[in-house]
Design a protein around this motif. Structure first.
Motif, mmCIF file in Angstrom:
data_model
loop_
_atom_site.group_PDB
_atom_site.id
_atom_site.type_symbol
_atom_site.label_atom_id
_atom_site.label_comp_id
_atom_site.label_asym_id
_atom_site.label_seq_id
_atom_site.Cartn_x
_atom_site.Cartn_y
_atom_site.Cartn_z
ATOM 1 N N ASP A 338 0.717 -1.222 -0.050
ATOM 2 C CA ASP A 338 -0.051 0.006 0.099
ATOM 3 C C ASP A 338 0.747 1.251 0.181
ATOM 4 O OD1 ASP A 338 -2.616 0.531 -0.163
ATOM 5 O OD2 ASP A 338 -2.541 1.376 2.030
ATOM 6 N N GLN A 339 1.938 1.553 0.825
ATOM 7 C CA GLN A 339 2.827 2.478 0.905
ATOM 8 C C GLN A 339 3.455 2.760 -0.534
ATOM 9 O OE1 GLN A 339 4.821 1.105 4.616
ATOM 10 N NE2 GLN A 339 4.057 2.798 5.722
ATOM 11 N N LEU A 340 3.914 1.552 -1.103
ATOM 12 C CA LEU A 340 4.572 1.411 -2.630
ATOM 13 C C LEU A 340 3.577 2.241 -3.410
ATOM 14 C CD1 LEU A 340 6.407 -1.821 -2.881
ATOM 15 C CD2 LEU A 340 7.305 0.231 -2.317
ATOM 16 N N THR A 341 2.199 1.722 -3.425
ATOM 17 C CA THR A 341 1.504 2.275 -4.316
ATOM 18 C C THR A 341 1.413 3.917 -4.028
ATOM 19 O OG1 THR A 341 0.424 0.357 -4.449
ATOM 20 C CG2 THR A 341 -1.096 2.028 -5.082
ATOM 21 N N ARG A 342 1.318 4.348 -2.809
ATOM 22 C CA ARG A 342 0.907 5.831 -2.558
ATOM 23 C C ARG A 342 2.118 6.777 -3.107
ATOM 24 N NH1 ARG A 342 -1.239 3.928 2.446
ATOM 25 N NH2 ARG A 342 0.527 4.784 3.652
ATOM 26 N N ALA A 343 3.327 5.898 -3.021
ATOM 27 C CA ALA A 343 4.365 6.683 -3.181
ATOM 28 C C ALA A 343 4.890 6.707 -4.816
ATOM 29 C CB ALA A 343 5.480 6.098 -2.834
ATOM 30 N N LEU A 344 4.376 5.497 -5.407
ATOM 31 C CA LEU A 344 4.572 5.288 -6.809
ATOM 32 C C LEU A 344 3.563 5.214 -7.844
ATOM 33 C CD1 LEU A 344 7.483 2.482 -6.167
ATOM 34 C CD2 LEU A 344 7.923 4.847 -6.927
ATOM 35 N N LEU A 351 6.043 -3.475 -9.960
ATOM 36 C CA LEU A 351 7.456 -3.383 -10.299
ATOM 37 C C LEU A 351 8.194 -3.508 -9.045
ATOM 38 C CD1 LEU A 351 9.420 -3.936 -12.681
ATOM 39 C CD2 LEU A 351 9.687 -1.337 -13.035
ATOM 40 N N ALA A 352 8.205 -2.359 -8.181
ATOM 41 C CA ALA A 352 9.137 -2.155 -7.109
ATOM 42 C C ALA A 352 9.007 -3.376 -6.241
ATOM 43 C CB ALA A 352 8.690 -0.739 -6.311
ATOM 44 N N ALA A 353 7.659 -3.673 -6.106
ATOM 45 C CA ALA A 353 7.379 -4.904 -5.188
ATOM 46 C C ALA A 353 8.100 -6.152 -5.658
ATOM 47 C CB ALA A 353 5.786 -5.238 -4.932
ATOM 48 N N GLN A 354 8.047 -6.151 -7.080
ATOM 49 C CA GLN A 354 8.832 -7.510 -7.542
ATOM 50 C C GLN A 354 10.185 -7.334 -7.287
ATOM 51 O OE1 GLN A 354 7.814 -7.840 -11.569
ATOM 52 N NE2 GLN A 354 8.790 -10.069 -11.638
ATOM 53 N N TYR A 355 10.716 -6.210 -7.467
ATOM 54 C CA TYR A 355 12.385 -5.915 -7.516
ATOM 55 C C TYR A 355 12.661 -6.006 -6.284
ATOM 56 C CZ TYR A 355 16.485 -3.489 -8.329
ATOM 57 O OH TYR A 355 18.208 -3.379 -8.469
ATOM 58 N N PHE A 356 12.040 -5.396 -5.122
ATOM 59 C CA PHE A 356 12.593 -5.384 -3.866
ATOM 60 C C PHE A 356 12.086 -6.438 -2.942
ATOM 61 C CE2 PHE A 356 13.299 -0.745 -5.079
ATOM 62 C CZ PHE A 356 14.539 -0.768 -5.013
ATOM 63 N N GLY A 357 11.383 -7.354 -3.366
ATOM 64 C CA GLY A 357 10.799 -8.412 -2.642
ATOM 65 C C GLY A 357 9.777 -7.844 -1.580
ATOM 66 N N VAL A 358 8.851 -7.189 -1.801
ATOM 67 C CA VAL A 358 7.764 -6.570 -0.949
ATOM 68 C C VAL A 358 6.688 -7.457 -1.121
ATOM 69 C CG1 VAL A 358 6.186 -4.619 -0.269
ATOM 70 C CG2 VAL A 358 8.726 -4.342 -0.829
ATOM 71 N N PHE A 364 8.571 -8.681 7.608
ATOM 72 C CA PHE A 364 8.983 -8.071 8.960
ATOM 73 C C PHE A 364 7.772 -8.151 9.754
ATOM 74 C CE2 PHE A 364 9.692 -4.217 11.645
ATOM 75 C CZ PHE A 364 10.691 -4.975 12.502
ATOM 76 N N GLU A 365 7.212 -7.009 10.151
ATOM 77 C CA GLU A 365 6.115 -7.194 11.312
ATOM 78 C C GLU A 365 4.842 -6.434 10.691
ATOM 79 O OE1 GLU A 365 7.686 -5.362 14.698
ATOM 80 O OE2 GLU A 365 9.017 -6.825 15.438
ATOM 81 N N GLU A 366 3.831 -6.737 10.884
ATOM 82 C CA GLU A 366 2.338 -6.252 10.449
ATOM 83 C C GLU A 366 2.273 -5.901 8.955
ATOM 84 O OE1 GLU A 366 1.464 -2.638 13.149
ATOM 85 O OE2 GLU A 366 1.952 -3.933 14.888
ATOM 86 N N GLY A 367 2.755 -6.892 8.389
ATOM 87 C CA GLY A 367 2.521 -6.957 6.713
ATOM 88 C C GLY A 367 3.560 -6.007 6.137
ATOM 89 N N ALA A 368 4.504 -5.586 6.945
ATOM 90 C CA ALA A 368 5.677 -4.781 6.146
ATOM 91 C C ALA A 368 6.624 -5.547 5.818
ATOM 92 C CB ALA A 368 6.061 -3.662 7.101
#
Length: 677
Positions: A338-344, A351-358, A364-368
Motif C-alpha cells: 500500500d505504501q509503495l502504491t501511494r509513493a509510486l 514493479l518495485a514490489a517485485q524488484y525489492f521483494g515486498v 517483517f512485522e504487521e505486513g511490512a
C-alpha cells in the motif's frame, strides 16, 4: 527537574537527564556518596541506539514509583558504554562469568568500592518468562545488603579476585606463520554457511574483519576458496535486508540467517569497516556490485552521519516514529504494498514490489517488508529501477527520521577516515578524500592535546572528559596512515607516529609484549581490561598490531616492527582455534608474512597525470597491507621517498619488501604485476 546527567556530553546520558531517577555519571563523587550513605550502587550501562535500553528506560527509569525506590536505597550510576568502553568491559566480563551471557542494558549492583555482587541485563517491570521483575530484583538486593552485608562483601571480593586471576593465555610472542593461517582458513571453512554466506547461525553479524583476512589470504596464496567465501558473503549481505537498498549503509546485524530482517540501528564502525571491505573486494575482483555498495555506503556516512564540525556521529537509532506518535523499530525503513502504491502509483509499485521483494504477508512485522534484492538486476530495466529508487528515497525522507547519536568517537572516526580516503582514491572521488581529511583535522584540533594524548569523544565541538583507550590510538593511527598513503602528506604519518609512541609507552606490557585496553596511567578499575578478540570492531590489540606494522613499513622503525610481531603472538594462539573472533589480527599477520610491501611513487609534481596514474596503480595493488608513499624527488615528508629519483625524467615506482628492492619501473602495468600478491 533534570538530574546530574544534564551537563554530560553523551546523547545517551542526556536521554536520561529528565528521569525521576537521581542518576550520577561514573565519577569518584558517586562512589564517595555510596560510602558516606552506606548504600550499594546500581550501575546501568547502555548506549543510545540500543532498543532494549530504551524499553527498560521507559518501563522502569521513567516510572516515579520505581525511581523513588532506587533513590531511597541505591546510588544510581548511568554509563554510556561507547564513552567508557573500559568500564563496560570489566563489568561485562563479570556478568558473562557469572551468568554465561551478557548484553545491554547491563545492570550490575556494586559495593561502594565498585566491586560487583549481583548481575543482569534487561529486567521487565513485571515477572515475565521466568525473569523476575526489576522491582523484585531491587528489593532482593536491598534485603541482602541490609541483612547480609558481610556475606555480600565476601562474594564481591571473591568475584574481583576471580576476575584478576583470569589472565589471558597469551601463548608466546611469536607471530603466526603459514601453518597457523592455513588452519585459521580451515576453521572458517567449517563455520561457513555456503547457502547464505557468512558464518554461524542467527543472529548473523557482518564479518568485515574476517573478510579482510580472506581477501588478503587470497592475494598472498591464491586460495580461491578464501575469495569465494568473501565474495559470496558480501553479495548476500548487499542483496539482503541488512543493507539499506535505498540510502546505502548497513544495519548492525540480521536477526535471521538469511540477512533478511535487520536490527535496524546503523553504526559508524560497521559502515566504515564494510565500506572499506567492499572497496577492497572491488580492488580484488572488479565486482560492479562491490563498487556500488562501497560508494553508496561512503555516501551514506557523509550524508547522514557527518557532523557540522566535520567528524562522524556514532549511530542512527533503530526506532523512529511510525507516523502515529509511537516509536517503532524499523518504521523508517520498511514498506507495505500500500505504501509503495501511494509513493509510486499502482504500475510502478508492482514493479518495485517485485524488484525489492515486498509481499502482502511482509517479511517483517504487521505486513511490512524490508527491502531486498531477491532477483538478479539484469531482469529489470536499470533506468526505470533507478527512477523508482530515487522516488522511494524521496518519499521515505518525508517520514520521521531515526534519532542520531551525535557524539564523535575517536576510534570509529579513525576507521571512517581510512575507508573514505581509500574509497575516494580508488573511484576518483576527491570529495570523499576531503571528508576524510576534514574528520582527521577535527581529531587533531579537538581530540589531541599538546602531548598527542587522545580524548575518546566530543560532541558539538566540545571535547569529552574521558581518556582515549587503546582502540582510539590504534584506529586513529590506522586512519592517518591511510591518509598519508592517499594524499602523500607526511603530516599524517607524523601524527600516526605520535599516537603509536603512546601505544608503546603506555599500553604495551614490556615483558610479554601483550597489550592492555587502558593506559598504565588511566583510572584504576577493579581490573585493567585486556581483550585481544575482535567484537563489532577490531580489538585495540589487533588494531595496534596492524598500525604498528604499517608504520614500521613506512618509516623503517624497528621498535614498531618488533612490537607488532610480539603483539601478533596472541593471533598465533587464537587464530587456529577461534578465527571468527580475531579476523583483524589474522589480516595483520597476512601483511607481515607478505612483507608488507613498501611502494614509493615519485613524479615531477603530484598533479602530473602520469604520476597520478602510477599512484592510483600502487593504491590498487592487492598485496596484503602494502604501504604507499607519494612525492617528488625533492620531498622529505615521507621516509620511503629518500634517494628515489625520477627514471629518465619520468614518474617511477620503487617496490621493496624484507630489505630487498625491485628495479624501479615507469610502467604502471609492471607495477600492477609487482603488487598483485
Amino acid at each position: 527537574m533534570p538530574n546530574r546527567l544534564a551537563h554530560e556530553t553523551s546523547p545517551y546520558l542526556l536521554q536520561h537527564a529528565d528521569n525521576p531517577v537521581d542518576w550520577w555519571p561514573w565519577s569518584d563523587q558517586a562512589f564517595e556518596e555510596a560510602r558516606e550513605s552506606g548504600k550499594p550502587v546500581l550501575l546501568s550501562v547502555g548506549y543510545s541506539s540500543c532498543h532494549w535500553c530504551h524499553v527498560m528506560a521507559h518501563e522502569s527509569f521513567e516510572d516515579q514509583e520505581t525511581a523513588d525506590y532506587l533513590n531511597e536505597h541505591f546510588v544510581n550510576i548511568k554509563v554510556d558504554r561507547e564513552e567508557r568502553p573500559d568500564v563496560d568491559a570489566v563489568y561485562m566480563e563479570a556478568v558473562q562469568a557469572a551468568t554465561g551471557q551478557g548484553g545491554w542494558p547491563m545492570t550490575v549492583f556494586l559495593t561502594p568500592d565498585a566491586e560487583p555482587f549481583y548481575f543482569g541485563t534487561y529486567f521487565p517491570p513485571a515477572p515475565r518468562q521466568g525473569m523476575p521483575s526489576f522491582r523484585q530484583v531491587l528489593e532482593g538486593v536491598h534485603q541482602a545488603w541490609t541483612g547480609r552485608r558481610d556475606e555480600v562483601s565476601e562474594v564481591a571480593g571473591k568475584i574481583v579476585r576471580d576476575l584478576a586471576g583470569r589472565e589471558i593465555s597469551y601463548g608466546d610472542s611469536e607471530a603466526p606463520g603459514e601453518e597457523e593461517l592455513a588452519r585459521a582458513l580451515l576453521g572458517l571453512t567449517r563455520e561457513y554457511d555456503p547457502q547464505r554466506g557468512g558464518f554461524g547461525g542467527a543472529p548473523k553479524f557482518p564479518p568485515s574483519m574476517v573478510i579482510e583476512f580472506l581477501l588478503r589470504h587470497h592475494a598472498r596464496t591464491g586460495a580461491e576458496g578464501a575469495l569465494q567465501m568473501a565474495a559470496d558473503t558480501c553479495e548476500r549481505m548487499a542483496r539482503g535486508g541488512i543493507y539499506d537498498q535505498l540510502g546505502g549503509g548497513f544495519a548492525r546485524y540480521s536477526v535471521d540467517r538469511d540477512w533478511t530482517v535487520p536490527h535496524f540501528e546503523k553504526m559508524l564502525y560497521d559502515n566504515a569497516l564494510l565500506c572499506r571491505v567492499y572497496a577492497h573486494l572491488w580492488r580484488s575482483t572488479g565486482s560492479e556490485l562491490a563498487r556500488r555498495v562501497a560508494l553508496e555506503t561512503a555516501d551514506f556516512m557523509v550524508r547522514e552521519l557527518r557532523t557540522s564540525e566535520g567528524g562522524f556521529a556514532s549511530a542512527l537509532d533503530a526506532d523512529s516514529d511510525d507516523g502515529t506518535g509511537k516509536h517503532v523499530e524499523g518504521a523508517y525503513y520498511v514498506w507495505t504494498p500500500d505504501q509503495l502504491t501511494r509513493a509510486l502509483g499502482s504500475q510502478d509499485a508492482e514493479l518495485a514490489a517485485q524488484y525489492f521483494g515486498v509481499t502482502e504477508e511482509g517479511t517483517f512485522e504487521e505486513g511490512a517488508s524490508v527491502l531486498q534484492l531477491p532477483q538478479h538486476e539484469g531482469m529489470f530495466d536499470a533506468e526505470k529501477i533507478a527512477g523508482i529508487r530515487e522516488r522511494l528515497f524521496a518519499s521515505r525522507a518525508g517520514r520521521p527520521a531515526p534519532g542520531r547519536d551525535d557524539k564523535v568517537v575517536a576510534a570509529w572516526n579513525g576507521l571512517a577516515i581510512a575507508a573514505l580516503a581509500e574509497t575516494g582514491a580508488y573511484f576518483d572521488r576527491p570529495d570523499l578524500v576531503e571528508a576524510a581529511v576534514a574528520a582527521a583535522d577535527l581529531l587533531v584540533r579537538l581530540h589531541l592535546d599538546e602531548h598527542a594524548q587522545i580524548s575518546r569523544t566530543s560532541k558539538d565541538g566540545h571535547v569529552g572528559v574521558n581518556a582515549g583507550v587503546l582502540e582510539d590510538y590504534a584506529d586513529v593511527a590506522e586512519g592517518f596512515l591511510a591518509l598519508a598513503s592517499v594524499t602523500g602528506e607526511g603530516v599524517w604519518l607524523e601524527f600516526a607516529g605520535f599516537l603509536l609512541d603512546h601505544v608503546l609507552a603506555r599500553f604495551v606490557d614490556a615483558e610479554s609484549g601483550a597489550l592492555y585496553d587502558t593506559a598504565v596511567d588511566a583510572e584504576r578499575l577493579i581490573r585493567r581490561p585486556q581483550d585481544p578478540t575482535d567484537n563489532a570492531a577490531p580489538s585495540g590489540w589487533t588494531a595496534a598490531a596492524n598500525a604498528l606494522l604499517s608504520y614500521a613499513a613506512q618509516t623503517g622503525a624497528g621498535t614498531h616492527r618488533t612490537a607488532a610481531e610480539r603483539a601478533l603472538g596472541v593471533v598465533k594462539a587464537l587464530g587456529p582455534r577461534v578465527p571468527r573472533f580475531i579476523g583483524w589480527g589474522l589480516a595483520a599477520a597476512e601483511a607481515r608474512l607478505d612483507g608488507p610491501r613498501e611502494v614509493a611513487v615519485v613524479g615531477p609534481s603530484l598533479d602530473d597525470p602520469a604520476t597520478r596514474a602510477m599512484h592510483r596503480t600502487a593504491l590498487l595493488g592487492t598485496a596484503p597491507g602494502a604501504v604507499v608513499a607519494l612525492g617528488t624527488p625533492e620531498s622529505d615528508e615521507l621516509p620511503l621517498l629518500a634517494g628515489r629519483p625520477l627514471v629518465g625524467g619520468e614518474p617511477a615506482a620503487y617496490v621493496c619488501r624484507n630489505f630487498t628492492c625491485d628495479a624501479p619501473t615507469t610502467d604502471p602495468e609492471r607495477l600492477r604485476e609487482a603488487l598483485s600478491g
